[in-house]
Design a protein around this motif. Structure first.
Motif, PDB file in Angstrom:
ATOM      1  N   ALA A 115      54.970   3.773  -6.559  1.00 42.32           N
ATOM      2  CA  ALA A 115      54.011   4.642  -6.343  1.00 42.32           C
ATOM      3  C   ALA A 115      54.497   5.925  -5.910  1.00 42.32           C
ATOM      4  N   ALA A 116      55.515   6.023  -4.947  1.00 33.80           N
ATOM      5  CA  ALA A 116      56.189   6.955  -4.764  1.00 33.80           C
ATOM      6  C   ALA A 116      56.887   8.189  -5.788  1.00 33.80           C
ATOM      7  N   LEU A 117      57.470   7.148  -6.753  1.00 27.83           N
ATOM      8  CA  LEU A 117      58.023   7.691  -8.004  1.00 27.83           C
ATOM      9  C   LEU A 117      57.070   8.293  -9.004  1.00 27.83           C
ATOM     10  N   GLY A 118      55.713   7.753  -8.858  1.00 25.92           N
ATOM     11  CA  GLY A 118      54.799   7.762  -9.994  1.00 25.92           C
ATOM     12  C   GLY A 118      55.297   7.100 -11.336  1.00 25.92           C
ATOM     13  N   TRP A 119      55.665   5.842 -10.961  1.00 24.20           N
ATOM     14  CA  TRP A 119      56.228   5.066 -12.186  1.00 24.20           C
ATOM     15  C   TRP A 119      55.354   3.680 -12.274  1.00 24.20           C
ATOM     16  N   PRO A 120      54.629   3.558 -13.312  1.00 27.59           N
ATOM     17  CA  PRO A 120      53.704   2.404 -13.550  1.00 27.59           C
ATOM     18  C   PRO A 120      54.922   1.183 -13.448  1.00 27.59           C
ATOM     19  N   ALA A 121      54.571   0.032 -13.267  1.00 34.69           N
ATOM     20  CA  ALA A 121      55.342  -1.150 -13.271  1.00 34.69           C
ATOM     21  C   ALA A 121      55.771  -1.246 -14.843  1.00 34.69           C
ATOM     22  N   THR A 122      54.970  -0.917 -15.664  1.00 36.78           N
ATOM     23  CA  THR A 122      55.404  -1.318 -17.104  1.00 36.78           C
ATOM     24  C   THR A 122      56.556  -0.382 -17.587  1.00 36.78           C
ATOM     25  N   ASP A 123      56.706   0.774 -16.673  1.00 36.41           N
ATOM     26  CA  ASP A 123      57.890   1.791 -17.211  1.00 36.41           C
ATOM     27  C   ASP A 123      59.347   1.236 -16.744  1.00 36.41           C
ATOM     28  N   LEU A 124      59.099  -0.119 -16.013  1.00 36.29           N
ATOM     29  CA  LEU A 124      60.478  -0.688 -15.563  1.00 36.29           C
ATOM     30  C   LEU A 124      61.033  -1.427 -16.674  1.00 36.29           C
ATOM     31  N   ASP A 125      62.618  -1.809 -16.917  1.00 34.60           N
ATOM     32  CA  ASP A 125      63.121  -2.795 -17.696  1.00 34.60           C
ATOM     33  C   ASP A 125      62.933  -4.145 -17.344  1.00 34.60           C
ATOM     34  N   PRO A 126      62.583  -5.128 -17.634  1.00 30.82           N
ATOM     35  CA  PRO A 126      62.352  -6.319 -17.203  1.00 30.82           C
ATOM     36  C   PRO A 126      63.724  -7.036 -17.192  1.00 30.82           C
ATOM     37  N   ALA A 127      64.609  -6.658 -17.878  1.00 31.01           N
ATOM     38  CA  ALA A 127      65.925  -7.109 -17.844  1.00 31.01           C
ATOM     39  C   ALA A 127      66.844  -7.036 -16.761  1.00 31.01           C
ATOM     40  N   PHE A 128      66.381  -5.958 -16.089  1.00 33.00           N
ATOM     41  CA  PHE A 128      67.173  -5.304 -14.724  1.00 33.00           C
ATOM     42  C   PHE A 128      66.179  -5.714 -13.304  1.00 33.00           C
ATOM     43  N   PRO A 129      66.012  -6.637 -12.900  1.00 34.96           N
ATOM     44  CA  PRO A 129      65.140  -6.866 -11.535  1.00 34.96           C
ATOM     45  C   PRO A 129      65.416  -5.981 -10.377  1.00 34.96           C
ATOM     46  N   PRO A 130      64.640  -5.528  -9.786  1.00 29.70           N
ATOM     47  CA  PRO A 130      64.698  -4.428  -8.800  1.00 29.70           C
ATOM     48  C   PRO A 130      65.349  -5.182  -7.699  1.00 29.70           C
ATOM     49  N   ARG A 131      66.338  -4.383  -7.071  1.00 31.10           N
ATOM     50  CA  ARG A 131      67.183  -5.265  -5.965  1.00 31.10           C
ATOM     51  C   ARG A 131      67.716  -4.011  -5.008  1.00 31.10           C
ATOM     52  N   ILE A 132      68.128  -4.617  -3.806  1.00 25.56           N
ATOM     53  CA  ILE A 132      68.498  -3.600  -2.997  1.00 25.56           C
ATOM     54  C   ILE A 132      70.010  -3.852  -3.123  1.00 25.56           C
ATOM     55  N   ALA A 133      70.874  -3.082  -3.225  1.00 25.07           N
ATOM     56  CA  ALA A 133      72.367  -3.469  -3.369  1.00 25.07           C
ATOM     57  C   ALA A 133      73.138  -2.429  -2.249  1.00 25.07           C
ATOM     58  N   PHE A 134      74.142  -3.122  -1.881  1.00 19.87           N
ATOM     59  CA  PHE A 134      75.071  -2.565  -0.936  1.00 19.87           C
ATOM     60  C   PHE A 134      76.534  -2.590  -1.305  1.00 19.87           C
ATOM     61  N   ALA A 135      77.036  -1.441  -1.120  1.00 17.12           N
ATOM     62  CA  ALA A 135      78.666  -1.476  -1.305  1.00 17.12           C
ATOM     63  C   ALA A 135      79.306  -0.308  -0.498  1.00 17.12           C
ATOM     64  N   GLY A 136      78.485  -0.294   0.824  1.00 15.99           N
ATOM     65  CA  GLY A 136      78.991   0.725   1.910  1.00 15.99           C
ATOM     66  C   GLY A 136      77.805   1.378   2.440  1.00 15.99           C
ATOM     67  N   ALA A 137      76.772   1.436   1.692  1.00 17.14           N
ATOM     68  CA  ALA A 137      75.492   1.993   1.777  1.00 17.14           C
ATOM     69  C   ALA A 137      74.478   1.369   1.028  1.00 17.14           C
ATOM     70  N   ARG A 138      73.160   1.240   1.569  1.00 14.94           N
ATOM     71  CA  ARG A 138      72.075   0.736   0.841  1.00 14.94           C
ATOM     72  C   ARG A 138      71.206   1.480  -0.291  1.00 14.94           C
ATOM     73  N   HIS A 139      71.235   0.707  -1.339  1.00 15.66           N
ATOM     74  CA  HIS A 139      70.691   1.575  -2.375  1.00 15.66           C
ATOM     75  C   HIS A 139      69.432   0.716  -3.049  1.00 15.66           C
ATOM     76  N   LEU A 140      68.382   1.182  -3.492  1.00  9.71           N
ATOM     77  CA  LEU A 140      67.062   0.598  -4.314  1.00  9.71           C
ATOM     78  C   LEU A 140      67.596   0.636  -5.696  1.00  9.71           C
ATOM     79  N   VAL A 141      67.804  -0.311  -6.574  1.00 12.63           N
ATOM     80  CA  VAL A 141      68.168  -0.131  -7.756  1.00 12.63           C
ATOM     81  C   VAL A 141      66.949  -0.467  -8.681  1.00 12.63           C
ATOM     82  N   LEU A 142      66.750   0.582  -9.666  1.00  9.47           N
ATOM     83  CA  LEU A 142      65.182   0.524 -10.412  1.00  9.47           C
ATOM     84  C   LEU A 142      65.796   0.796 -11.804  1.00  9.47           C
ATOM     85  N   ALA A 143      65.426  -0.180 -12.811  1.00 12.95           N
ATOM     86  CA  ALA A 143      65.984   0.346 -14.204  1.00 12.95           C
ATOM     87  C   ALA A 143      64.815   0.831 -14.966  1.00 12.95           C
ATOM     88  N   ALA A 144      64.855   2.012 -15.492  1.00 14.98           N
ATOM     89  CA  ALA A 144      63.940   2.450 -16.458  1.00 14.98           C
ATOM     90  C   ALA A 144      63.910   1.855 -17.772  1.00 14.98           C
TER      91      ALA A 144
END
Length: 291
Positions: A148-177
């Motif tokens: 909602a903050a991005l203004g992205w409908p859920a249908t604009d996400l790539d279903p092959a890339f599940p949303p996750r929070i990833a960490f390798a020194g800092a936390r990042h939310l991964v979203l695939a278009a």
């Protein structure tokens, strides 16, 4: 820093590009021993880059070669962050120009980060090795708020890339278009996304689009740092490498190319290396001084 102490030299380098007009700029202070937290924050805010790096002597027992090991801290214009990839690369290249290529060792708030600097045909490249990475799921309510903050409908996400929070020194939310056009069209609610990121302790939101098996285009909103978008994000690249490997979206042993900054007019390239038997992620890039 006392009132009468001289201001330390503040270098300006860009990372993940060999052109001053590309990549992500960072401030670099090679001797920050006279600075306190408020001084570092003030310098970072004055520069206005997404992050600046500050070096002090290494903690006892860090290891590394004498004169090539340091404590490093990172400040955005708003706050200190635990780890920053592009400022690490920028700092390593600045040091290499003064002391030669080779191995460096940095003590960060996130853990110990080794960096190898090499030079070939006039091009200097730094490769950092991340701390131990991990990924976690995001609650559906938090995902809905991020979209909602991005203004992205859920249908604009790539279903092959599940949303996750990833960490390798800092936390990042991964979203695939799902499309390059979706990634290019970024106009988000700054305050709304910032509030969610503070609540989830996120450093950036890593937005990605897959161009081919190992090539991706990425963008990183960074409102918690007081910056609309980070032009090239090494920490997020490392987190994404961990994410992609753990979800088996790429081979366990792979070299990924991430293009970032094109939509900002500051193109950069990040190389993410995954090695079989080593969970850590390596992120490489060039860099250069900004005159």
């Amino acid at each position: 820093m006392t009132t009468h102490a001289p201001r330390p030299e503040v270098l300006r380098y860009t990372a993940f590009s060999d052109s001053p007009d590309g990549g992500n700029p960072a401030g670099v202070v090679l001797d920050a021993t006279a600075l306190d937290d408020s001084d570092m924050l003030a310098i970072a805010a004055d520069l206005g880059y997404s992050e600046s790096a500050f070096l002090t002597p290494p903690p006892q027992g860090l290891g590394g070669q004498e004169g090539r090991a340091y404590t490093i801290r990172y400040f955005s214009p708003k706050a200190e962050v635990p780890f920053c990839g592009h400022a690490t690369v920028a700092t390593a290249i600045a040091l290499a120009e003064r002391t030669g290529p080779g191995e460096l060792l940095f003590a960060t708030r996130a853990g110990t980060v080794p960096v190898e600097v090499t030079g070939e045909n006039g091009t200097v490249t730094a490769t950092l090795t991340s701390v131990e990475p991990h990924i976690e799921e995001i609650a559906q309510a938090d995902l809905a708020e991020a979209l909602a903050a991005l203004g992205w409908p859920a249908t604009d996400l790539d279903p092959a890339f599940p949303p996750r929070i990833a960490f390798a020194g800092a936390r990042h939310l991964v979203l695939a278009a799902a499309t390059r056009a979706r990634l290019a069209d970024l106009a988000y609610d700054f305050e709304r996304l910032e509030a969610l990121m503070h609540r989830l302790d996120l450093t950036t939101v890593q937005l990605v689009w897959r161009a081919s098996a190992t090539v991706f285009h990425v963008r990183d909103p960074f409102p918690v740092g007081g910056v609309v978008e980070d032009p090239a994000t090494g920490a997020a690249a490392a987190a994404f490498g961990a994410y992609a490997r753990e979800l088996r979206l790429v081979p366990e042993d792979a070299v990924l190319t991430l293009h970032q900054g094109e939509d900002l007019g500051r193109p950069g390239e990040l190389t993410v290396t995954l090695r079989t038997g080593d969970s850590r992620i390596r992120v490489s890039g060039t860099g250069t001084s900004i005159s």
